[in-house]
Design an enzyme around this catalytic site. Sequence first.
Site, PDB file in Angstrom:
ATOM      1  N   ARG A 155       0.373  90.410   9.037  1.00  0.00           N
ATOM      2  CA  ARG A 155       0.763  91.463   8.074  1.00  0.00           C
ATOM      3  C   ARG A 155       1.802  90.903   7.096  1.00  0.00           C
ATOM      4  NH1 ARG A 155       4.924  95.136  11.767  1.00  0.00           N
ATOM      5  NH2 ARG A 155       6.747  93.913  11.221  1.00  0.00           N
ATOM      6  N   GLY A 156       2.187  91.751   6.157  1.00  0.00           N
ATOM      7  CA  GLY A 156       3.305  91.445   5.254  1.00  0.00           C
ATOM      8  C   GLY A 156       3.118  90.161   4.470  1.00  0.00           C
ATOM      9  N   ASP A 201      -0.116  84.757  15.146  1.00  0.00           N
ATOM     10  CA  ASP A 201       0.877  85.833  15.324  1.00  0.00           C
ATOM     11  C   ASP A 201       1.014  86.133  16.808  1.00  0.00           C
ATOM     12  OD1 ASP A 201       2.572  88.223  14.864  1.00  0.00           O
ATOM     13  OD2 ASP A 201       1.852  88.059  12.803  1.00  0.00           O
ATOM     14  N   ASP A 228       3.040  83.443  20.882  1.00  0.00           N
ATOM     15  CA  ASP A 228       4.436  83.739  20.572  1.00  0.00           C
ATOM     16  C   ASP A 228       5.130  82.397  20.339  1.00  0.00           C
ATOM     17  OD1 ASP A 228       7.179  84.148  20.698  1.00  0.00           O
ATOM     18  OD2 ASP A 228       6.993  85.823  22.103  1.00  0.00           O
ATOM     19  N   GLY A 235       9.114  85.752  11.233  1.00  0.00           N
ATOM     20  CA  GLY A 235      10.557  85.968  11.228  1.00  0.00           C
ATOM     21  C   GLY A 235      10.880  87.366  11.709  1.00  0.00           C
ATOM     22  N   LYS A 268      22.944  94.040  13.423  1.00  0.00           N
ATOM     23  CA  LYS A 268      24.120  94.703  14.018  1.00  0.00           C
ATOM     24  C   LYS A 268      25.329  93.940  13.506  1.00  0.00           C
ATOM     25  CE  LYS A 268      23.101  97.866  17.272  1.00  0.00           C
ATOM     26  NZ  LYS A 268      23.355  99.231  16.890  1.00  0.00           N
ATOM     27  N   LEU A 318      28.688  91.927  13.913  1.00  0.00           N
ATOM     28  CA  LEU A 318      28.878  90.895  14.934  1.00  0.00           C
ATOM     29  C   LEU A 318      29.496  91.442  16.226  1.00  0.00           C
ATOM     30  CD1 LEU A 318      28.587  87.902  15.593  1.00  0.00           C
ATOM     31  CD2 LEU A 318      30.733  87.481  14.392  1.00  0.00           C
ATOM     32  N   TYR A 323      20.767  86.695  11.529  1.00  0.00           N
ATOM     33  CA  TYR A 323      19.653  86.423  10.614  1.00  0.00           C
ATOM     34  C   TYR A 323      20.079  85.395   9.552  1.00  0.00           C
ATOM     35  CZ  TYR A 323      15.837  87.598   7.320  1.00  0.00           C
ATOM     36  OH  TYR A 323      14.749  87.566   6.481  1.00  0.00           O
ATOM     37  N   LYS A 339      18.575  81.732   8.773  1.00  0.00           N
ATOM     38  CA  LYS A 339      17.900  81.455   7.500  1.00  0.00           C
ATOM     39  C   LYS A 339      18.632  80.395   6.682  1.00  0.00           C
ATOM     40  CE  LYS A 339      14.358  84.265   7.893  1.00  0.00           C
ATOM     41  NZ  LYS A 339      12.980  83.758   7.933  1.00  0.00           N
TER      42      LYS A 339
HETATM   43  P1  NAD Z   1       7.063  91.292   8.893  1.00  0.00           P
HETATM   44  O1  NAD Z   1       7.917  91.810   9.990  1.00  0.00           O
HETATM   45  O2  NAD Z   1       6.169  92.243   8.172  1.00  0.00           O
HETATM   46  O3  NAD Z   1       6.156  90.082   9.428  1.00  0.00           O
HETATM   47  C1  NAD Z   1       6.663  89.077  10.274  1.00  0.00           C
HETATM   48  C2  NAD Z   1       5.538  88.619  11.176  1.00  0.00           C
HETATM   49  O4  NAD Z   1       6.073  87.629  12.066  1.00  0.00           O
HETATM   50  C3  NAD Z   1       4.991  89.750  12.043  1.00  0.00           C
HETATM   51  O5  NAD Z   1       3.590  89.803  11.942  1.00  0.00           O
HETATM   52  C4  NAD Z   1       5.443  89.391  13.431  1.00  0.00           C
HETATM   53  O6  NAD Z   1       4.579  89.831  14.468  1.00  0.00           O
HETATM   54  C5  NAD Z   1       5.514  87.869  13.346  1.00  0.00           C
HETATM   55  N1  NAD Z   1       6.371  87.347  14.415  1.00  0.00           N
HETATM   56  C6  NAD Z   1       7.594  87.784  14.768  1.00  0.00           C
HETATM   57  N2  NAD Z   1       8.017  87.119  15.853  1.00  0.00           N
HETATM   58  C7  NAD Z   1       7.045  86.237  16.188  1.00  0.00           C
HETATM   59  C8  NAD Z   1       6.898  85.296  17.227  1.00  0.00           C
HETATM   60  N3  NAD Z   1       7.847  85.120  18.160  1.00  0.00           N
HETATM   61  N4  NAD Z   1       5.758  84.557  17.282  1.00  0.00           N
HETATM   62  C9  NAD Z   1       4.785  84.722  16.352  1.00  0.00           C
HETATM   63  N5  NAD Z   1       4.880  85.621  15.348  1.00  0.00           N
HETATM   64  C10 NAD Z   1       5.984  86.377  15.270  1.00  0.00           C
HETATM   65  O7  NAD Z   1       8.054  90.562   7.893  1.00  0.00           O
HETATM   66  P2  NAD Z   1       7.841  90.103   6.373  1.00  0.00           P
HETATM   67  O8  NAD Z   1       8.630  91.018   5.526  1.00  0.00           O
HETATM   68  O9  NAD Z   1       6.423  89.870   6.060  1.00  0.00           O
HETATM   69  O10 NAD Z   1       8.641  88.723   6.422  1.00  0.00           O
HETATM   70  C11 NAD Z   1       8.008  87.462   6.539  1.00  0.00           C
HETATM   71  C12 NAD Z   1       9.080  86.386   6.429  1.00  0.00           C
HETATM   72  O11 NAD Z   1       9.797  86.540   5.211  1.00  0.00           O
HETATM   73  C13 NAD Z   1      10.128  86.469   7.538  1.00  0.00           C
HETATM   74  O12 NAD Z   1      10.500  85.154   7.916  1.00  0.00           O
HETATM   75  C14 NAD Z   1      11.281  87.183   6.875  1.00  0.00           C
HETATM   76  O13 NAD Z   1      12.510  86.873   7.471  1.00  0.00           O
HETATM   77  C15 NAD Z   1      11.186  86.636   5.468  1.00  0.00           C
HETATM   78  N6  NAD Z   1      11.812  87.473   4.433  1.00  0.00           N
HETATM   79  C16 NAD Z   1      11.313  88.712   4.120  1.00  0.00           C
HETATM   80  C17 NAD Z   1      11.940  89.459   3.115  1.00  0.00           C
HETATM   81  C18 NAD Z   1      11.429  90.813   2.683  1.00  0.00           C
HETATM   82  O14 NAD Z   1      11.998  91.399   1.753  1.00  0.00           O
HETATM   83  N7  NAD Z   1      10.394  91.343   3.292  1.00  0.00           N
HETATM   84  C19 NAD Z   1      13.051  88.950   2.473  1.00  0.00           C
HETATM   85  C20 NAD Z   1      13.536  87.697   2.832  1.00  0.00           C
HETATM   86  C21 NAD Z   1      12.890  86.946   3.799  1.00  0.00           C
END
Ligand code: NAD
Length: 469
Positions: free
Chosen positions: A240-241, A261, A284, A313, A318, A320, A376, A380
């Site tokens: 997703r995403g 995933d 995972d 990700g 929370k 600290l 986080y 990052k």
């Molecule tokens: P999201 O939560 O929609 O998707 C993250 C995906 O990672 C999920 O499908 C989840 O199941 C998978 N995942 C989590 N833990 C896992 C694991 N242990 N093993 C395998 N898969 C795992 O998030 P997103 O918004 O699509 O973000 C994607 C990346 O972009 C992330 O690294 C996030 O930190 C980064 N990011 C997102 C934004 C934003 O605005 N959405 C901003 C900055 C950075």
Amino acid sequence: MSDLYLKFVNTPFGKTAAQSLGLPSPVPLRRQDGPGESLPTGDVLLGAANGGKAVKEVGSLLAGTDASLHHADSVETLVDSAGAGQQSRPVDLTAEISQSFEALVFDATGIKDTRELRALYDFFHPTIRKLGRNGRVLVIGLDPGNCRKPAQAASQRALEGFVRSVAKEIGKKGATANLIWMASTAARQLDSTVRFFLSSRSAYVSGQCVRIGKSAGTVTVDNQARPLDGKVALVTGASRGIGESIAEVLARDGATVIALDIPAAKEDLEKVAKRIGGEALACDITDDKAPKTIADFVEKGYDGLDMIIHNAGITRDKTLGNMPEHFWDMAIAVNLTAEELINDALLERELLRENSRIVCVSSISGIAGNFGQTNYATSKCGVIGYVEALAPQLKNGMTINAVAPGFIETQMTAAMPLTIREAGRRMNSLSQGGLPVDVAETIAWYCSPASTGVNGNTVRVCGQSLIGR
Ligand code: NAD
């Protein structure tokens, strides 16, 4: 989640209302529509300071596109020598300029001291107001880290301040400005990066500085519509995403994609994999066996990878003092440690092929820090350190780079409280959030076989967010 304000201000009533109330009026961004290139097809103006090292390469690249090429009359000889003279028309910058431009490209590599920075003013002052909606400004300079003379280093570094300021001035038009700092012998490595920054693929990337180093060889892409044909990519967090969009864009560009995933997301993951003609791998990445499982899967099914995109990700927010230890541990494990261990396994077993690409997803929280996100942001920011350290160690044309998304419209940001979400959307030069595809397109540029000189960079995909540098 859709940005209703963006839609509203682009109606006649909304536009008038926003203007009279002094509210931002974001312009809808033009994005890549399907496969193929999306370079300017309108008027593009090329200029250079004396002694420019990039203008010939850029001139011949642009001459081979559908753009209508113009050049500042001071660079006539250089444009002619690039073989672009026939197609390009001279523009007298001291006279009234009637047409508007889709892109303004300036080669500043020849600037040797701070007085010569005047060349920027001479080129952009008469032309910047002629830049159209969704326009592009691209400045090419020399990497200041490689300039031995302080005056040259100062003037090349100064380009950063210039470009970042221009980006802020033109953002209200949905236009972007970016800077390439090249190594002095890297002009032949410019191709994929110039194409990216001039195209609508970089719609949400603005105010960025990218370093291009010289690399062992130059790789050219014959089919610009499918630069990744025959390549194999693995994308983590692909159900997703942003990860789903990365998988789609890499497949659109020709790659076979292994979509990975967590097992709990298997159903969605399989749908994504099926849609793009790829394969699903439920795993995972924090599992102790994950690096071996992934390496075995890749070896057995594909005999190696050309790209690995570490997108998976999590946030566990929370402050600290209130943060339980498993929140800390999980964020570091998923966002940072897993990437290192998977890369180690793939590199050790030589499963990353020649000219392969590693891309990590960071975040502007990792650059600027964020309230309630010590875990986080630590993870990052660690990603950026990892990319910078590994980049010079990679061999065989391999590269590693990171993207740092800002506010991207996903389930993650849809879950934010309304006021924080609205602030996140508007606090950037384009006054709107990005889309997952904006991150995906940036990653696809890193993945191009021609991006072999792009190594060790972190590019923000944030519309030039006001947060961080
Ligand atoms: P999201 O939560 O929609 O998707 C993250 C995906 O990672 C999920 O499908 C989840 O199941 C998978 N995942 C989590 N833990 C896992 C694991 N242990 N093993 C395998 N898969 C795992 O998030 P997103 O918004 O699509 O973000 C994607 C990346 O972009 C992330 O690294 C996030 O930190 C980064 N990011 C997102 C934004 C934003 O605005 N959405 C901003 C900055 C950075």
